[in-house]
Design a protein around this motif. Structure first.
Motif, short mmCIF file in Angstrom:
data_model
loop_
_atom_site.label_atom_id
_atom_site.label_comp_id
_atom_site.label_asym_id
_atom_site.label_seq_id
_atom_site.Cartn_x
_atom_site.Cartn_y
_atom_site.Cartn_z
N ILE A 45 42.85 53.50 33.93
CA ILE A 45 41.52 53.16 34.45
C ILE A 45 41.22 51.68 34.23
CG2 ILE A 45 39.05 53.57 34.12
CD1 ILE A 45 39.75 56.49 33.41
N ALA A 46 41.54 51.19 33.00
CA ALA A 46 41.27 49.78 32.68
C ALA A 46 42.11 48.85 33.55
CB ALA A 46 41.54 49.53 31.20
N VAL A 47 43.38 49.20 33.77
CA VAL A 47 44.26 48.34 34.58
C VAL A 47 43.78 48.28 36.02
CG1 VAL A 47 46.59 48.19 35.57
CG2 VAL A 47 46.29 48.64 33.12
N LEU A 48 43.41 49.43 36.60
CA LEU A 48 42.93 49.44 37.99
C LEU A 48 41.61 48.70 38.11
CD1 LEU A 48 43.91 53.08 38.99
CD2 LEU A 48 44.90 50.96 39.86
N TRP A 49 40.74 48.84 37.10
CA TRP A 49 39.47 48.10 37.13
C TRP A 49 39.75 46.60 37.07
CZ3 TRP A 49 37.50 44.68 33.50
CH2 TRP A 49 36.17 44.29 33.69
N HIS A 50 40.65 46.18 36.18
CA HIS A 50 40.98 44.76 36.04
C HIS A 50 41.59 44.21 37.32
CE1 HIS A 50 43.31 41.30 34.12
NE2 HIS A 50 42.04 41.01 33.97
N ARG A 51 42.45 44.99 37.95
CA ARG A 51 43.06 44.56 39.21
C ARG A 51 41.99 44.30 40.27
NH1 ARG A 51 44.82 47.79 43.77
NH2 ARG A 51 46.35 46.67 45.01
N GLU A 52 40.99 45.19 40.35
CA GLU A 52 39.93 45.02 41.35
C GLU A 52 39.08 43.78 41.06
OE1 GLU A 52 38.14 45.75 44.83
OE2 GLU A 52 39.88 46.81 44.01
N MET A 53 38.86 43.51 39.76
CA MET A 53 38.11 42.31 39.40
C MET A 53 38.85 41.04 39.82
SD MET A 53 35.28 43.29 38.04
CE MET A 53 35.42 44.55 39.27
N ILE A 54 40.16 41.04 39.56
CA ILE A 54 40.96 39.85 39.95
C ILE A 54 40.91 39.65 41.45
CG2 ILE A 54 43.32 38.95 40.04
CD1 ILE A 54 43.84 40.29 37.34
N ARG A 55 41.08 40.74 42.20
CA ARG A 55 41.06 40.63 43.66
C ARG A 55 39.70 40.14 44.15
NH1 ARG A 55 43.05 46.23 46.03
NH2 ARG A 55 42.70 45.13 47.95
N PHE A 56 38.63 40.62 43.53
CA PHE A 56 37.29 40.26 43.97
C PHE A 56 37.01 38.77 43.73
CE2 PHE A 56 32.70 39.80 43.07
CZ PHE A 56 32.18 40.27 44.27
N PHE A 57 37.32 38.28 42.53
CA PHE A 57 36.98 36.90 42.21
C PHE A 57 37.94 35.90 42.84
CE2 PHE A 57 34.64 39.05 38.73
CZ PHE A 57 33.38 38.50 38.97
N ARG A 58 39.13 36.34 43.19
CA ARG A 58 40.05 35.42 43.87
C ARG A 58 39.67 35.26 45.34
NH1 ARG A 58 46.16 36.83 41.68
NH2 ARG A 58 45.96 35.77 39.66
N ALA A 59 39.05 36.28 45.92
CA ALA A 59 38.69 36.22 47.34
C ALA A 59 37.24 35.74 47.47
CB ALA A 59 38.87 37.59 47.99
N LYS A 60 37.04 34.43 47.32
CA LYS A 60 35.68 33.89 47.36
C LYS A 60 35.04 34.08 48.73
CE LYS A 60 36.43 30.44 43.72
NZ LYS A 60 37.73 31.01 43.31
N SER A 61 35.84 34.07 49.79
CA SER A 61 35.29 34.29 51.12
C SER A 61 34.73 35.71 51.24
CB SER A 61 36.36 34.07 52.19
OG SER A 61 37.45 34.96 51.97
N ARG A 62 35.33 36.65 50.50
CA ARG A 62 34.84 38.03 50.51
C ARG A 62 33.46 38.11 49.88
NH1 ARG A 62 37.64 42.82 46.91
NH2 ARG A 62 36.03 44.39 47.17
N VAL A 63 33.26 37.35 48.79
CA VAL A 63 31.95 37.35 48.12
C VAL A 63 30.89 36.81 49.07
CG1 VAL A 63 30.66 36.50 46.15
CG2 VAL A 63 33.08 37.07 45.89
N VAL A 64 31.21 35.66 49.70
CA VAL A 64 30.25 35.05 50.61
C VAL A 64 29.98 35.96 51.81
CG1 VAL A 64 29.84 33.08 52.13
CG2 VAL A 64 30.92 32.73 49.90
N GLY A 65 31.04 36.56 52.34
CA GLY A 65 30.89 37.43 53.50
C GLY A 65 30.04 38.65 53.22
N THR A 66 30.21 39.26 52.05
CA THR A 66 29.46 40.47 51.74
C THR A 66 27.99 40.17 51.47
OG1 THR A 66 30.15 40.26 49.43
CG2 THR A 66 31.42 41.75 50.84
N LEU A 67 27.69 38.91 51.07
CA LEU A 67 26.29 38.56 50.83
C LEU A 67 25.59 38.11 52.11
CD1 LEU A 67 26.55 36.55 47.48
CD2 LEU A 67 25.87 38.92 47.81
N GLY A 68 26.37 37.70 53.11
CA GLY A 68 25.77 37.13 54.32
C GLY A 68 24.89 38.11 55.07
N MET A 69 25.42 39.29 55.39
CA MET A 69 24.65 40.24 56.20
C MET A 69 23.37 40.71 55.51
SD MET A 69 25.89 43.68 58.21
CE MET A 69 26.12 44.70 56.77
#
Length: 254
Positions: free
Chosen positions: A7-31
């Protein structure tokens, strides 16, 4: 112990993916910001039936936009199952000596955390737009509601993703599911304004209780008591989590 590590490894993997994809953060906040700005300011001085006097439309709308943000980000988190299947990562984690339930919980923990981050950012961005910050305790209660909403709809996304092979078909069907859930939830207007024949569908929508609970703790205005909303939403989470785990295990073991 292995399950907790998974559970911890999968959670950590998702955190890394989220913070590395800065365009994803901006895109999800836009709408959500566009919805809040255009609808909130456009209808700010309008009288919407069902909204109590003294509550302007921006204040009424913010909890609905929070629900929308978490609904979309959480449901589409299920699509990562299809991406992992496409690139072979799913096979690697499925042969690990851990339970399928731990894999599902790890995915839900990661998706819920990223959805919560987006929801909190939207809430903070709404303050300069005229939404009154409710205080620490209502904020923490809102965080709890956001986590429940995220857990419910990540589980729903896993149910669909576990039964589909085509990533393009997933997106198409999710649009037919997610938008009705959003519009039936009372995110944009009181559900009491819906025709009587649509109300049973609204009451069967988990997001209805999530949005109403958020509105109750953040603004003091709600159709049901926040405790009832929390209990109803928690029941939905248990059912959807069980179904998500069952479909995920059944599909991958077939």
């Amino acid at each position: 112990m292995r399950d907790l590590t998974a559970i911890a490894v999968l959670w950590h993997r998702e955190m890394i993916r989220f913070f590395r994809a800065k365009s994803r953060v901006v895109g999800t906040l836009g709408m959500p910001i566009f919805f809040l700005a255009f609808l909130g300011f456009g209808f700010r001085t309008s009288s919407v039936p069902g909204i109590p006097p003294g509550i302007d439309y921006v204040t009424y709308l913010v909890p609905g936009i929070l629900g929308m943000t978490i609904l979309f980000s959480s449901t589409f988190a299920g699509i990562s199952v299809l991406w992992d299947r496409e690139f072979g990562f799913l096979k690697e984690i499925m042969v690990a000596p851990v339970s399928r339930t731990a894999i599902v919980l790890g995915r839900i923990a990661g998706g819920a955390t990223t959805s919560l981050i987006q929801g909190v950012l939207i809430l903070l961005l709404a303050v300069p737009m005229g939404f009154p910050f409710p205080g620490v305790l209502p904020f923490l209660a809102a965080v709890a509601f956001m986590l429940l909403i995220a857990a419910a709809f990540i589980s729903l996304g896993l149910i669909f993703a576990s039964n589909m092979k085509d990533i393009h078909g997933f997106s198409l069907i999710m649009n037919f599911v997610v938008f009705p859930i959003f519009f039936l939830s009372g995110a944009l207007f009181p559900i009491e304004n819906l025709p009587a024949w649509l109300l049973p569908l609204a009451y069967a929508d988990p997001l209805t209780y999530g949005v109403d609970g958020l509105r109750g703790v953040l603004t003091g205005v709600s159709s049901f008591s926040p405790l009832f909303d929390a209990a109803a939403l928690f029941a939905f989470v248990l059912v959807l989590l069980a179904l998500g785990a069952w479909f995920f295990e059944r599909t991958e073991s077939a």
